[in-house]
Design a protein around this motif. Sequence first.
Motif, short mmCIF file in Angstrom:
data_model
loop_
_atom_site.label_atom_id
_atom_site.label_comp_id
_atom_site.label_asym_id
_atom_site.label_seq_id
_atom_site.Cartn_x
_atom_site.Cartn_y
_atom_site.Cartn_z
N ALA A 433 0.83 -1.21 0.00
CA ALA A 433 0.00 0.00 0.00
C ALA A 433 0.86 1.26 0.00
O ALA A 433 0.56 2.23 -0.72
CB ALA A 433 -0.92 -0.01 1.23
N MET A 434 1.93 1.26 0.79
CA MET A 434 2.80 2.44 0.85
C MET A 434 3.55 2.63 -0.46
O MET A 434 3.73 3.76 -0.94
CB MET A 434 3.79 2.30 2.02
CG MET A 434 3.12 2.30 3.39
SD MET A 434 4.26 1.99 4.76
CE MET A 434 5.16 3.56 4.81
N THR A 435 3.97 1.53 -1.06
CA THR A 435 4.66 1.62 -2.36
C THR A 435 3.74 2.16 -3.43
O THR A 435 4.13 3.00 -4.27
CB THR A 435 5.20 0.23 -2.77
OG1 THR A 435 6.07 -0.26 -1.76
CG2 THR A 435 5.94 0.30 -4.09
N ALA A 436 2.49 1.70 -3.42
CA ALA A 436 1.51 2.17 -4.41
C ALA A 436 1.24 3.66 -4.24
O ALA A 436 1.15 4.40 -5.22
CB ALA A 436 0.21 1.37 -4.28
N ALA A 437 1.10 4.12 -2.99
CA ALA A 437 0.84 5.53 -2.74
C ALA A 437 2.02 6.40 -3.20
O ALA A 437 1.82 7.47 -3.81
CB ALA A 437 0.58 5.75 -1.26
N ALA A 438 3.23 5.92 -2.93
CA ALA A 438 4.41 6.68 -3.37
C ALA A 438 4.51 6.70 -4.89
O ALA A 438 4.78 7.75 -5.50
CB ALA A 438 5.68 6.07 -2.77
N GLY A 439 4.26 5.54 -5.51
CA GLY A 439 4.35 5.47 -6.97
C GLY A 439 3.30 6.28 -7.69
O GLY A 439 3.52 6.73 -8.82
N ALA A 440 2.16 6.51 -7.03
CA ALA A 440 1.08 7.28 -7.65
C ALA A 440 1.27 8.79 -7.46
O ALA A 440 0.44 9.58 -7.92
CB ALA A 440 -0.26 6.86 -7.05
N THR A 441 2.33 9.17 -6.80
CA THR A 441 2.58 10.59 -6.52
C THR A 441 3.67 11.13 -7.43
O THR A 441 4.84 10.73 -7.33
CB THR A 441 3.00 10.79 -5.05
OG1 THR A 441 1.99 10.26 -4.19
CG2 THR A 441 3.22 12.25 -4.74
N ARG A 442 3.29 12.04 -8.31
CA ARG A 442 4.29 12.74 -9.12
C ARG A 442 4.89 13.85 -8.28
O ARG A 442 4.21 14.42 -7.42
CB ARG A 442 3.65 13.32 -10.39
CG ARG A 442 3.02 12.28 -11.30
CD ARG A 442 2.58 12.92 -12.61
NE ARG A 442 3.73 13.36 -13.39
CZ ARG A 442 3.66 14.21 -14.42
NH1 ARG A 442 2.49 14.74 -14.75
NH2 ARG A 442 4.74 14.55 -15.10
N TYR A 443 6.14 14.15 -8.52
CA TYR A 443 6.81 15.13 -7.67
C TYR A 443 7.50 16.20 -8.51
O TYR A 443 7.90 15.97 -9.65
CB TYR A 443 7.82 14.44 -6.75
CG TYR A 443 8.95 13.74 -7.46
CD1 TYR A 443 10.18 14.37 -7.68
CD2 TYR A 443 8.81 12.43 -7.92
CE1 TYR A 443 11.22 13.72 -8.33
CE2 TYR A 443 9.84 11.77 -8.57
CZ TYR A 443 11.05 12.42 -8.78
OH TYR A 443 12.07 11.78 -9.43
N ALA A 444 7.60 17.37 -7.91
CA ALA A 444 8.26 18.49 -8.58
C ALA A 444 8.91 19.38 -7.54
O ALA A 444 8.58 19.32 -6.35
CB ALA A 444 7.26 19.29 -9.41
N GLU A 445 9.83 20.18 -7.97
CA GLU A 445 10.44 21.17 -7.09
C GLU A 445 10.89 22.36 -7.91
O GLU A 445 11.11 22.25 -9.13
CB GLU A 445 11.61 20.59 -6.32
CG GLU A 445 12.83 20.23 -7.17
CD GLU A 445 13.99 19.75 -6.32
OE1 GLU A 445 14.97 20.51 -6.18
OE2 GLU A 445 13.92 18.61 -5.80
N LEU A 446 11.00 23.49 -7.25
CA LEU A 446 11.52 24.70 -7.90
C LEU A 446 12.96 24.91 -7.46
O LEU A 446 13.32 24.62 -6.31
CB LEU A 446 10.67 25.91 -7.53
CG LEU A 446 9.51 26.25 -8.48
CD1 LEU A 446 8.56 25.07 -8.61
CD2 LEU A 446 8.76 27.48 -7.99
N ALA A 447 13.77 25.39 -8.36
CA ALA A 447 15.17 25.66 -8.06
C ALA A 447 15.60 26.92 -8.78
O ALA A 447 14.97 27.35 -9.76
CB ALA A 447 16.05 24.48 -8.47
N VAL A 448 16.68 27.52 -8.32
CA VAL A 448 17.23 28.72 -8.95
C VAL A 448 18.47 28.32 -9.74
O VAL A 448 19.38 27.69 -9.19
CB VAL A 448 17.60 29.79 -7.90
CG1 VAL A 448 18.18 31.04 -8.58
CG2 VAL A 448 16.39 30.15 -7.05
#
Length: 545
Positions: A433-448
């Motif tokens: 369940a934890m692996t599925a939740a992590a895999g279903a989450t796209r991630y992004a970040e801002l940088a300079v």
Amino acid sequence: MPQTADDMDAVAVRTWCSLALEALGREREAIDAINVYPVADGDTGTNLYLTMESAAAAAEAVFAAHETGMSVPALADVVRAMAHGALIGARGNSGTILAQLLRGMAGVLADGHDADHLRRALTRAAEAARQAVAHPVEGTVLTVATAAAEAAGRTAGDPRPEAVAQAAYEGARTALDATPGQLAVLGRAGVVDAGGRGLVTVLGALVEAVSGEAPARGTWVTPDIAPVTAAAADDCAAGGPAEGPAFEVIYLLEARDDAVDRLRARLDGLGDSLVVVGGDGLWNVHVHVDDAGAAVEAGVEAGRPYRIRITHFGADRVHPHPSEPAQRGVVVVVPGDGLSGLCTEAGATTVLARPGEPPASGELVDAIRRAHAREVVLLPNDAELRHTAAAAAEQARTEGIRVALIPTRAAVQGIAALAVHEPDRSFDEDVVAMTAAAGATRYAELAVAERQSWTMAGICQAGDILGLIDGDVAVIGEDVPGTARTVLDRMLSAGGELVTLVLGEDVPDSLAEALQEHVREGYLAVDTVVYRGGRLRAPLLIGVE
């Protein structure tokens, strides 16, 4: 056979770090078992290993960053990295002193790599270590370091680094054998000094690095030695119940030299086993006290303390038998103090990864142990920590802990996994369940952007705001709000039900409010949650699930 060197060059230092780490890994448990001074907490070998691991990783990073592949980095860069790595990774009284020894050597070896520089480096290391300890005691690692330096000094005129290293090793071995007669607690326990034994191990690795041959080990190296228990050590030290400070306090400190001088005086009045190492604005502080809060407050007055670690010695004395381990725990690597608090509230054990200071595998193993559970889920939250986390998981498994590594690549994936964690269901079901939740989450970040460079989204200029989605630059913008909106639109175009925003330390709440409004207006039935991340490497982290 390891690579050898005609002098103490960059390759020799790299080899030395690697061999020392390997040797301390082999002898860690045996060194832990004879740890009776200054506190019989059985962790000297572990602390030396973790300190050396950080030093070796920093030295290795210099080679990894040397892109040509046809030459090696400058010796000065490697030894300074080694010393810095040891400083930021120093653990316990013994590890802190080892960090100062390496720093002392680095200050000399940065200027030269022949036998004479090695002799002077060993002398400077011993002097620096004594200066770092508020009240030096003979029969300890300080005595062993001094003896090594004196023995190396007697090779004056010999141009061979291996002769210097061999003399230092033999001098250290002889001094170590004498420690039980110098320190009463060692004599009563029938052991040599644990920290001194660790230093002999490190010097043995130095001999092997410059000569290609491992030196003969002393008769005190006994792999099957029985551990000296805390109770037995207490009897040796005082003939009865243990006396002394209740807490060990360790932290890194950003402060000026004059402020550190005042800090030393303040901490010396609060407790004992005071060791302060470092310089150039960064220090590692170690002290044993009864009032842990006062020790931390003293650091706040001197500068900015962080990576604060407090250990309660009295817990083992009051409760000699540890409580039954929990069935399951979660260990999470977090990039900021704010997320650390969030994950701790959710019941996880956290490891803080500050910008430019990723945790070593030993630190992750330590966190797995602190979780005090039979089953542990490990969330590294960084793609670059994959191999480090795998090594930590493997080590923990050898200790009988069932560990599942979920390869989360960003903090928002770790938050998503932790949100669905249910310790009452079976381990396998929970991990799935934890692996599925992590895999279903796209991630992004801002940088300079730090300089002009080519990216997947085109050419960026220094100062541009970059929007990275799943690790790749997808947006180049002029400001944080506009770039964040564009990144959100890109991510939500593929659908989503929940947006997670993690704000950096200096990002105003108004940005979160504006982005929440943007999501509400453009994407029906999509919820948004906001967290304060503290001091992050990026101004904004985004998750969409």
